[in-house]
Design a protein around this motif. Structure first.
Motif, PDB file in Angstrom:
ATOM      1  N   ASP A  66      12.722   3.507   3.802  1.00 19.30           N
ATOM      2  CA  ASP A  66      13.566   2.367   3.408  1.00 19.30           C
ATOM      3  C   ASP A  66      13.249   1.907   1.987  1.00 19.30           C
ATOM      4  N   ILE A  67      11.959   1.859   1.641  1.00 25.24           N
ATOM      5  CA  ILE A  67      11.560   1.439   0.304  1.00 25.24           C
ATOM      6  C   ILE A  67      12.083   2.413  -0.745  1.00 25.24           C
ATOM      7  N   ASN A  94      -5.499   2.134   6.456  1.00 26.04           N
ATOM      8  CA  ASN A  94      -5.075   0.769   6.762  1.00 26.04           C
ATOM      9  C   ASN A  94      -5.809   0.290   8.008  1.00 26.04           C
ATOM     10  N   LEU A  95      -6.713  -0.679   7.834  1.00 29.95           N
ATOM     11  CA  LEU A  95      -7.503  -1.240   8.934  1.00 29.95           C
ATOM     12  C   LEU A  95      -7.104  -2.695   9.130  1.00 29.95           C
ATOM     13  N   VAL A  96      -6.361  -2.978  10.196  1.00 26.75           N
ATOM     14  CA  VAL A  96      -5.859  -4.343  10.396  1.00 26.75           C
ATOM     15  C   VAL A  96      -6.169  -4.892  11.786  1.00 26.75           C
ATOM     16  N   GLU A 152       6.681   5.534   8.667  1.00 28.27           N
ATOM     17  CA  GLU A 152       7.575   6.511   8.047  1.00 28.27           C
ATOM     18  C   GLU A 152       8.934   5.892   7.739  1.00 28.27           C
ATOM     19  N   ASP A 153       9.423   5.069   8.665  1.00 27.51           N
ATOM     20  CA  ASP A 153      10.707   4.401   8.436  1.00 27.51           C
ATOM     21  C   ASP A 153      10.592   3.380   7.306  1.00 27.51           C
ATOM     22  N   SER A 200       0.820  -1.212   0.000  1.00 30.89           N
ATOM     23  CA  SER A 200       0.000   0.000   0.000  1.00 30.89           C
ATOM     24  C   SER A 200       0.852   1.258   0.000  1.00 30.89           C
ATOM     25  N   LEU A 201       1.927   1.286   0.787  1.00 28.91           N
ATOM     26  CA  LEU A 201       2.813   2.448   0.806  1.00 28.91           C
ATOM     27  C   LEU A 201       3.469   2.665  -0.553  1.00 28.91           C
ATOM     28  N   GLN A 202       3.943   1.602  -1.140  1.00 27.23           N
ATOM     29  CA  GLN A 202       4.597   1.701  -2.446  1.00 27.23           C
ATOM     30  C   GLN A 202       3.610   2.160  -3.510  1.00 27.23           C
ATOM     31  N   LEU A 203       2.406   1.611  -3.494  1.00 25.59           N
ATOM     32  CA  LEU A 203       1.405   1.944  -4.501  1.00 25.59           C
ATOM     33  C   LEU A 203       0.968   3.396  -4.400  1.00 25.59           C
TER      34      LEU A 203
END
Length: 498
Positions: free
Chosen positions: A151-152, A317-319, A146-147, A113-116
């Motif tokens: 990193d990505i 993000n709901l986990v 955030e980290d 999700s972060l990458q997308l």
């Protein structure tokens, strides 16, 4: 007469050199790229028998974000995923796109999700400098997300630098390394002479980029620093003995705008540490607002009070497992419906949920399922991705493997995608009923180099010679000037007939 008027409109009354005109217009365009009226250059060709090689540049307005979305797909820049989407995401006019990422634990939903969301926001920022993206989580901590995002992005940038080196580009200096890492001081004082005997003391600062490409230096996302390859039993050991340069900041926004001390010290100055990297790869980094909230209702309240731009994107993000409790499911279902209504206000939004959480699937425009599964009788698991639903576009069906890399998710399309391709024959054979020895106009363009300016008239003039050369190549020894029907009759229909 019309041609002279067109020349005068392009070059001016006095006329000018084509190259100088293009350079002048490029400089004007670069100054205007930061404004709303973005501009592009469209290469215009004069197709005349006596002016075949004459080219000029016309200065036209660049399409805004809505125009870009109307005529283009939005690339996700996730390796393999764009192939499943046949080029990228389709966002229709005057409509929003809601993507649901659904998966169980350990399916890398957070990374995906972060990458997308960042890669799509990067495309949006090319048309609107004010683009941001919001990321809300009901469980994961803000510092962790955030980290993870940083990193990505760092690992992805290093991979792109290595690809440039593989393409033959000369990598010199350390400007790339200076963008992400503090190279003013080598951290480790425990490097023995045998470990660095082949590397002079000042070599790091002058050739750090080249050492990254050759993996003499490597980035470790656990220590958030660059390390030097050393001799040892464990070649992957990363500790204080081989650490070289630390990461400058802990968040992406600090790289883009500086921390509080730097903001006060350098007011009015550009503090974007990643400007060199953005120019190097032609891709922008986007301001990220990442927050952690306790439940769905708090996230909905936060979204309602955010003053967002038209080009902003959002991910929720709901986990939490408590959503699965029977007593609270009805309330959660209502809150999720309210949440989807708020997400619909954004041009593109992403909702990340667990695979056992119920949502109104009819309100989602695209559903991407992530899951793990065993491989036959082996004792290891594989990750699988499936585009379960797609409302606005055709996508590849079935499941496809994916892996998490340091630079994000990498998808490996299965053979099912190639079986489902819409056009596995040449377009000319399907639509123009052309014969197999004809060369299509697309093939003619693909053969041309960047310095050539082919046109359709040249293609038509060369087509008979190309067909004869292809026909001659089929049977060069027995080549004769015969009709195609005659050759088929001799070779296939009645091979004994002379």
């Amino acid at each position: 007469m019309a041609e002279q008027l067109l020349k005068r409109k392009l070059y001016g009354k006095r006329g000018c050199n084509i190259h100088s005109l293009a350079c002048k217009q490029r400089s004007i365009a670069e100054k205007r790229l930061s404004k709303k009226n973005l501009t592009i250059f469209v290469r215009y060709f004069f197709i005349r028998n006596i002016y075949k090689d004459i080219t000029a540049y016309m200065f036209v307005k660049m399409c805004q974000l809505d125009d870009f979305l109307r005529y283009n797909k939005v690339p996700t820049r996730i390796e393999g995923l764009d192939k499943l989407l046949y080029g990228g995401l389709v966002i229709p006019d005057n409509q929003s796109l809601l993507i649901v990422i659904r998966g169980a634990d350990n399916t890398e939903k957070n990374v995906f999700s972060l990458q997308l969301i960042h890669e799509i926001a990067s495309t949006f920022k090319a048309y609107d400098d004010k683009t941001n993206f919001y990321y809300y989580s009901d469980y994961l901590k803000k510092d962790y997300l955030e980290d993870l995002l940083l990193d990505i992005l760092i690992a992805s940038a290093i991979q792109k630098l290595v690809q440039l080196k593989a393409q033959g580009c000369e990598i010199i200096g350390s400007r790339f390394t200076n963008s992400f890492f503090d190279t003013n001081k080598v951290l480790s004082n425990k490097l023995s002479s045998s470990q660095v005997s082949a590397i002079p003391d000042d070599y790091f600062n002058e050739h750090a980029d080249e050492m990254l490409c050759s993996e003499a230096l490597y980035f470790n996302n656990r220590t958030n620093a660059l390390h030097l390859r050393i001799l040892g039993k464990d070649s992957n050991s990363s500790n204080e003995q081989n650490v070289i340069f630390p990461r400058k900041y802990g968040t992406l926004n600090e790289y883009l705008f500086g921390n509080k001390e730097e903001k006060e010290r350098e007011k009015g100055k550009e503090t974007n540490e990643l400007s060199y990297v953005e120019k190097l790869f032609g891709q922008s980094y986007v301001n990220a607002y990442i927050e952690e909230k306790f439940d769905v209702s708090n996230i909905v309240s936060k979204i309602q009070h955010v003053q967002s731009n038209a080009s902003d994107l959002i991910c929720v993000n709901l986990v939490k497992r408590e959503y699965l409790v029977q007593d609270s499911q009805e309330k959660i279902r209502k809150d999720v419906c309210y949440l989807i209504e708020e997400l619909r206000k954004y041009k593109l939004s992403v909702l990340v949920i667990r695979d056992d959480m119920e949502i109104p699937e009819e309100q989602a425009d695209m559903i991407i399922d992530l899951k793990t599964g065993g491989y036959e009788n082996f004792d290891y698991l594989l990750n699988y991705l499936c585009i379960y639903k797609s409302r606005f576009q055709v996508t590849a069906l079935n499941t496809h493997q994916y892996k998490r890399r340091d630079y994000g998710i990498e998808v490996y399309p299965s053979l099912h995608m190639y079986c489902q391709q819409r056009r596995y024959l040449q377009r000319a054979l399907v639509y123009t009923h052309s014969n197999v020895i004809s060369e299509t106009y697309q093939q003619y363009l693909d053969k041309s180099t960047e310095n050539e300016f082919p046109n359709y008239l040249d293609y038509l003039a060369e087509q008979p010679d190309v067909e004869r050369s292809y026909f001659n190549a089929l049977s060069p020894a027995a080549y004769k000037k015969l009709t195609l029907h005659r050759v088929l009759d001799i070779m296939f229909i009645n091979p004994i007939k002379k």
